[in-house]
Design an enzyme around this catalytic site. Structure first.
Site, mmCIF file in Angstrom:
data_model
loop_
_atom_site.group_PDB
_atom_site.id
_atom_site.type_symbol
_atom_site.label_atom_id
_atom_site.label_comp_id
_atom_site.label_asym_id
_atom_site.label_seq_id
_atom_site.Cartn_x
_atom_site.Cartn_y
_atom_site.Cartn_z
ATOM 1 N N ILE A 227 31.998 53.828 8.022
ATOM 2 C CA ILE A 227 31.738 52.721 8.958
ATOM 3 C C ILE A 227 32.816 51.645 8.828
ATOM 4 O O ILE A 227 33.565 51.614 7.858
ATOM 5 C CB ILE A 227 30.334 52.100 8.749
ATOM 6 N N GLY A 230 32.449 45.045 7.710
ATOM 7 C CA GLY A 230 31.818 43.951 8.459
ATOM 8 C C GLY A 230 32.839 42.867 8.798
ATOM 9 O O GLY A 230 32.847 42.324 9.907
#
Ligand SMILES: CCCCCCCCCCCCC/C=C/C(=O)SCCNC(=O)CCNC(=O)[C@H](O)C(C)(C)COP(=O)(O)OP(=O)(O)OC[C@H]1O[C@@H](n2cnc3c(N)ncnc32)[C@H](O)[C@@H]1OP(=O)(O)O
Length: 308
Positions: A227, A230
């Site tokens: 992923i 952030g």
């Protein structure tokens, strides 16, 4: 749930973190800008070339405000260890980021960081740590910025009574990143595609967590593939605000908050919606392909004028 029988949260909040240092050069500044998508769709973008190149003979490469978050990267050489707190590092997620900016960053600098624990919460299924880092320019002693990083440690909660879960924070409630999204139409909307190799590029700015690069590691952590960091998503969102609201002038940004609501896969399209509220921009970022909100927060600006 972790065995945290030896963990005393009251002792943890008095834990002293060692000071840390961080140095960067113009090369780091430009690499970071590329990592959050600056000039990715237009190599001569008139708002963004200054972050990666000495445009028109400009003396220094300009530093993006979200670069501030990188200054904390070497603050915790042993990870987010608090004496007695056990957690599985593979289940760690970045929950929130709060940044205050006190002056524009020089294009290269030596930094001295003062680190402390600003919050600790037992959510049963998770523990939440909030780590505050104040970053000083070594040469002048000037305070450049403050970061408050929230980490969400899945499986590490349950260290206090479930009838009275432990919760401590030492900062004003108006500094929490959670925002209420207005129901009105957004003032501005900006769409930007991340590249499939975005996390591989972004990690070169110093966050080498294999969650963002290693397919097996990502599976153990519960994701179908690595992923996006952030802070990379946050960088895209704040770039969208600089372009759409600040007319390219990043020095107007004085504070940034962001709460990471859902993971982003590299290659997905980010749509950032923005609303003006006094001298703040409230924003949320959605992944277009999945129609899900992944990030929301606010950005404090100076010099917001009525011509907007
Ligand atoms: C000293 C210096 C510090 C060092 C600094 C280092 C540099 C910075 C790097 C630090 C980052 C570490 C490594 C980076 C990792 C990443 O980038 S991971 C990718 C980005 N993050 C994500 O993709 C996370 C996306 N969010 C989620 O998946 C979910 O929101 C969640 C976090 C898993 C939580 O979901 P869920 O378990 O369903 O929570 P809830 O049941 O809704 O809520 C439970 C309670 O927790 C509170 N909460 C929920 N979400 C968050 C959040 N994002 N941040 C903080 N708190 C959260 C929520 O309010 C609930 O509390 P109560 O209301 O009190 O019950």
């Amino acid at each position: 749930m972790a065995d945290t029988s030896e963990f005393d949260p009251n002792l943890a909040i008095s834990h002293n973190f060692p000071d840390s240092t961080y140095s960067y050069t113009e090369r780091d500044v430009a690499l970071y800008a590329l990592g959050i998508g600056a000039c990715a769709s237009n190599a001569v973008d008139q708002d963004e070339l200054k972050y990666v190149y000495h445009e028109d003979g400009q003396q220094f490469i300009k530093v993006l405000p979200t670069f501030a978050a990188l200054l904390t990267l070497e603050s915790l050489p042993n990870g987010f260890d608090l004496p007695g707190l056990q957690y599985d590092p593979r289940l760690l997620l970045h929950g929130q980021q709060y940044i205050e900016l006190y002056k524009p960053f020089p294009s290269s600098c030596h930094i001295q960081n003062k680190v402390s624990l600003a919050g600790l919460h037992d959510k049963g299924k998770a523990a939440i740590l909030e780590i505050e880092t104040k970053s000083y320019e070594k040469e002048s002693g000037d305070l450049l910025c403050m970061n408050r990083t929230t980490v969400y440690l899945r499986g590490a909660g349950g260290f206090s009574k479930s009838s009275k879960p432990f919760s401590y924070s030492n900062y004003p409630p108006n500094q929490t990143p959670a925002v209420k999204i207005p129901e009105s139409k957004p003032f501005a909307v900006f769409e930007d595609r991340t590249h499939p190799s975005q996390a591989l590029l972004y990690r070169l700015s110093g966050d080498y967590n294999p969650l963002h690069s290693d397919p097996m590691f990502a599976k153990v952590a519960g994701f179908s593939q690595p992923i996006l960091h952030g802070l990379c998503t946050l960088g895209f969102a704040v770039r969208a605000i600089i372009k759409s609201i600040c007319k390219g002038d990043s020095d107007r940004i004085k504070s940034i908050t962001g709460r990471f609501l859902l993971h982003v896969y590299p290659g997905e399209t980010l749509v950032t919606e923005m609303w003006l509220e006094g001298s703040r921009v409230i924003y949320r970022t959605l992944v277009k392909e999945r129609k899900r909100t992944v990030l929301s927060g606010s950005v404090g600006l100076s010099g917001l004028n009525s011509s907007l």
